[in-house]
Design a protein around this motif. Structure first.
Motif, PDB file in Angstrom:
ATOM      1  N   LYS A 197      30.290  96.486  12.561  1.00 25.04           N
ATOM      2  CA  LYS A 197      30.566  97.083  11.245  1.00 25.04           C
ATOM      3  C   LYS A 197      31.979  96.806  10.769  1.00 25.04           C
ATOM      4  O   LYS A 197      32.200  96.559   9.591  1.00 25.04           O
ATOM      5  CB  LYS A 197      30.345  98.602  11.290  1.00 25.04           C
ATOM      6  N   THR A 198      32.947  96.859  11.677  1.00 28.84           N
ATOM      7  CA  THR A 198      34.346  96.763  11.262  1.00 28.84           C
ATOM      8  C   THR A 198      35.028  95.464  11.630  1.00 28.84           C
ATOM      9  O   THR A 198      36.170  95.235  11.226  1.00 28.84           O
ATOM     10  CB  THR A 198      35.163  97.906  11.893  1.00 28.84           C
ATOM     11  N   HIS A 199      34.363  94.607  12.429  1.00 25.96           N
ATOM     12  CA  HIS A 199      35.033  93.389  12.863  1.00 25.96           C
ATOM     13  C   HIS A 199      34.048  92.342  13.372  1.00 25.96           C
ATOM     14  O   HIS A 199      32.880  92.625  13.576  1.00 25.96           O
ATOM     15  CB  HIS A 199      36.065  93.698  13.946  1.00 25.96           C
ATOM     16  N   VAL A 200      34.579  91.152  13.541  1.00 25.82           N
ATOM     17  CA  VAL A 200      33.872  90.052  14.192  1.00 25.82           C
ATOM     18  C   VAL A 200      34.599  89.797  15.494  1.00 25.82           C
ATOM     19  O   VAL A 200      35.829  89.706  15.524  1.00 25.82           O
ATOM     20  CB  VAL A 200      33.869  88.788  13.305  1.00 25.82           C
ATOM     21  N   LYS A 201      33.834  89.677  16.580  1.00 28.91           N
ATOM     22  CA  LYS A 201      34.424  89.462  17.898  1.00 28.91           C
ATOM     23  C   LYS A 201      33.985  88.112  18.443  1.00 28.91           C
ATOM     24  O   LYS A 201      32.791  87.821  18.517  1.00 28.91           O
ATOM     25  CB  LYS A 201      33.986  90.553  18.864  1.00 28.91           C
ATOM     26  N   VAL A 202      34.967  87.284  18.802  1.00 25.80           N
ATOM     27  CA  VAL A 202      34.706  86.013  19.470  1.00 25.80           C
ATOM     28  C   VAL A 202      35.215  86.176  20.897  1.00 25.80           C
ATOM     29  O   VAL A 202      36.421  86.314  21.127  1.00 25.80           O
ATOM     30  CB  VAL A 202      35.417  84.840  18.774  1.00 25.80           C
ATOM     31  N   THR A 203      34.277  86.188  21.845  1.00 24.46           N
ATOM     32  CA  THR A 203      34.626  86.410  23.243  1.00 24.46           C
ATOM     33  C   THR A 203      34.542  85.103  24.008  1.00 24.46           C
ATOM     34  O   THR A 203      33.492  84.447  24.023  1.00 24.46           O
ATOM     35  CB  THR A 203      33.677  87.441  23.888  1.00 24.46           C
TER      36      THR A 203
END
Length: 124
Positions: free
Chosen positions: A64-70
């Motif tokens: 909802k609040t961010h995009v995560k690239v792991t």
């Protein structure tokens, strides 16, 4: 029924645009990259994009609040530009969280992708 904190393809917005930009940068950094969708479930029927080349490079998830690239082996990668800003306490993974309006250093991101591929190739 609880609602998922993940975005889906039914809610195209800044997160999907950011993920598309991430995809483009990964493909530019490594034209031999393979993208798959894994971990499909009712709350995320599209699954999670996973990029690989001689092993996993990274995943991209929308929340909802961010995009995560792991980055699967992020703790072993040089990060002189200090892009990693999440999952910093683990011994293996590192992540880049992007909030709406964040600017990503594209050159530094591509360098991380190239380093991840090189690390995978060194281990095969």
């Amino acid at each position: 029924m609880p609602t998922s904190d993940k975005a889906t393809s039914k809610t195209p917005d800044w997160r999907e645009a950011a993920l598309s930009r991430i995809r483009r940068l990964i493909e530019q950094a490594d034209p031999g990259v393979v993208e798959e969708r894994k971990w499909r479930k009712p709350g995320n029927p599209d699954g999670v994009p996973v990029w690989s080349h001689d092993g996993m490079i990274c995943t991209g998830e929308t929340y909802k609040t961010h995009v995560k690239v792991t980055f699967a082996k992020g703790a072993s990668l040089p990060d002189p530009s200090r892009l990693f800003n999440a999952s910093l306490d683990g011994n293996v993974r590192r992540a880049v969280d992007l909030q709406e309006g964040d600017k990503l250093d594209e050159r530094a991101f591509k360098a991380l992708i190239k380093a991840a591929v090189a690390l995978n190739q060194a281990r095969t």
